[in-house]
Design a protein around this motif. Structure first.
Motif, short mmCIF file in Angstrom:
data_model
loop_
_atom_site.label_atom_id
_atom_site.label_comp_id
_atom_site.label_asym_id
_atom_site.label_seq_id
_atom_site.Cartn_x
_atom_site.Cartn_y
_atom_site.Cartn_z
N ALA A 272 0.81 -1.23 0.00
CA ALA A 272 0.00 0.00 0.00
C ALA A 272 0.85 1.27 0.00
O ALA A 272 0.59 2.18 -0.80
N PRO A 273 1.88 1.39 0.87
CA PRO A 273 2.71 2.60 0.80
C PRO A 273 3.54 2.67 -0.48
O PRO A 273 3.87 3.76 -0.95
N GLY B 55 0.44 2.73 -3.61
CA GLY B 55 -0.77 3.52 -3.44
C GLY B 55 -1.98 2.63 -3.24
O GLY B 55 -2.01 1.46 -3.64
N ASN B 56 -3.04 3.19 -2.68
CA ASN B 56 -4.21 2.42 -2.29
C ASN B 56 -4.96 1.84 -3.48
O ASN B 56 -5.41 0.70 -3.46
N GLU B 57 -5.10 2.63 -4.57
CA GLU B 57 -5.91 2.16 -5.70
C GLU B 57 -5.25 0.98 -6.41
O GLU B 57 -5.91 0.00 -6.75
N TYR C 164 -3.12 -1.00 -4.99
CA TYR C 164 -3.16 -2.11 -4.04
C TYR C 164 -4.49 -2.86 -4.13
O TYR C 164 -4.54 -4.09 -4.04
N GLU D 122 -2.31 9.51 -12.58
CA GLU D 122 -2.36 8.85 -11.28
C GLU D 122 -1.24 7.82 -11.12
O GLU D 122 -0.91 7.43 -9.99
N THR E 185 5.90 4.80 -9.78
CA THR E 185 4.86 3.92 -9.23
C THR E 185 4.73 2.65 -10.06
O THR E 185 4.51 1.56 -9.54
#
Length: 331
Positions: free
Chosen positions: A92-93, A96-98, A100, A225, A230
């Motif tokens: 998650a870190p 990112g949450n999406e 994940y 995003e 990422t």
């Protein structure tokens, strides 16, 4: 030869080209509606042909090996989701949450069919059991994946929404498959004689879904995003997940006393996730621009698992022939 096996295949390169086209020329408005209809028809045709192609005799030949099937299903629908949850503090870190959530969706999916069987065959594993496990996993996923998605991803709402998703997936995927099985007595021979070009129906349906999904995602601002850093982190997360899945399926097969052929089948059927099933399911389970982000981990994981499993299958294929006839444990 080793480096060549690590390079993407033609389909993966085409998949990347489709993502590029969707980035530069996304479908919108009435064009997007037309593409959605074409995509739905292509998916129905895909699963109809899967039903017509899958041999009932081969399924029955491997169906009796219940211990192997139970372990494969446990790895697919229990081990993977647990890994997804346990890796949350790392993933998650990092991504990112999406994204994940996309990893969790990946963990909820059934196993592949074609590639799991192909790698098992190349590695001289238990092919009838692989056919049975992979096919059953794909069908079970129609019912289990929506339930796991609701559980893992914290979907709010009553059970009616989950049942509605199961109903839509059954109508779009299971019904054509059943119709294909019914039609097998008339067209099964023709389908099997034309496997060499029917695979393009499979690939075309995936490309259509990816184009429509990524078109909506690009219009919704996907690449703003997901920057390059990422994306690289997501590749690392997929590698970690696959490495753990391969290690655990190998160890579980060994600890539970399966012979070499069965351990190979467990490895290739229990550690893989289906792009062919996962992309159409995402279209039913999720809406709007979020689909592109949610299937991005699956697209990367798919390519990584193919490259790694190709190397592993070649390694198993080179083992001495005497190991392939090791006595089979009782089912």
């Amino acid at each position: 030869m080793f480096l060549r096996r690590l390079l993407p295949d033609a389909f993966t390169l085409t998949l990347l080209a489709v993502v590029l086209i969707a980035t530069l020329l996304p479908a919108s408005g009435q064009v997007a509606v037309v593409f959605e209809w074409i995509t739905n028809l292509a998916i129905a045709l895909l699963f109809f042909l899967h039903g017509a192609k899958l041999s009932r005799q081969a399924i029955l030949a491997g169906a009796g090996h219940w211990r192997l099937h139970l372990l494969v299903f446990t790895c697919t629908f229990v081990l993977f989701p647990l890994l997804g949850l346990l890796l949350k503090p790392l993933m998650a870190p990092l991504i990112g949450n999406e994204l994940y959530l996309g990893m969790l969706y990946l963990c909820a999916l059934p196993a592949t069919v074609q590639s799991a069987i192909a790698f098992t065959s190349l590695a001289r594993g238990n092919i009838p059991a692989a056919i049975c496990s992979a096919a059953a996993s794909s069908l079970l996923g129609i019912f289990l994946t929506p339930l796991l998605v609701a559980l893992l991803m914290g979907v709010e709402g009553d059970s009616g929404s989950t049942l509605d998703a199961i109903g839509k997936i059954s109508l779009q995927l299971l019904l054509p498959f059943v119709l294909g099985q019914i039609a097998q007595r008339w067209i099964g021979g023709w389908v099997n004689r034309n496997k060499s070009w029917l695979k393009y129906v499979d690939q075309s349906s995936i490309l259509l879904v990816v184009y429509t999904a990524f078109s909506a995602a690009v219009i919704g601002g996907l690449w703003q995003e997901v920057p390059l850093v990422t994306l690289l982190a997501l590749v690392l997360a997929c590698c970690v997940l696959l490495a753990l899945a391969l290690l655990l399926t190998h160890l579980l097969g060994k600890w539970l006393g399966f012979n070499q052929e069965d351990r190979i089948t467990i490895l290739f059927c229990g550690s893989k996730k289906s792009l062919a099933t996962g992309v159409p399911m995402a279209q039913v389970l999720f809406a709007g621009s979020s689909i592109g982000v949610l299937i991005l981990p699956l697209m990367l994981f798919h390519q990584i698992q193919l490259m790694v499993c190709a190397v592993l299958a070649q390694r198993y294929a080179r083992r001495p022939e005497v190991e392939a006839i090791e006595p089979r444990t009782a089912s």
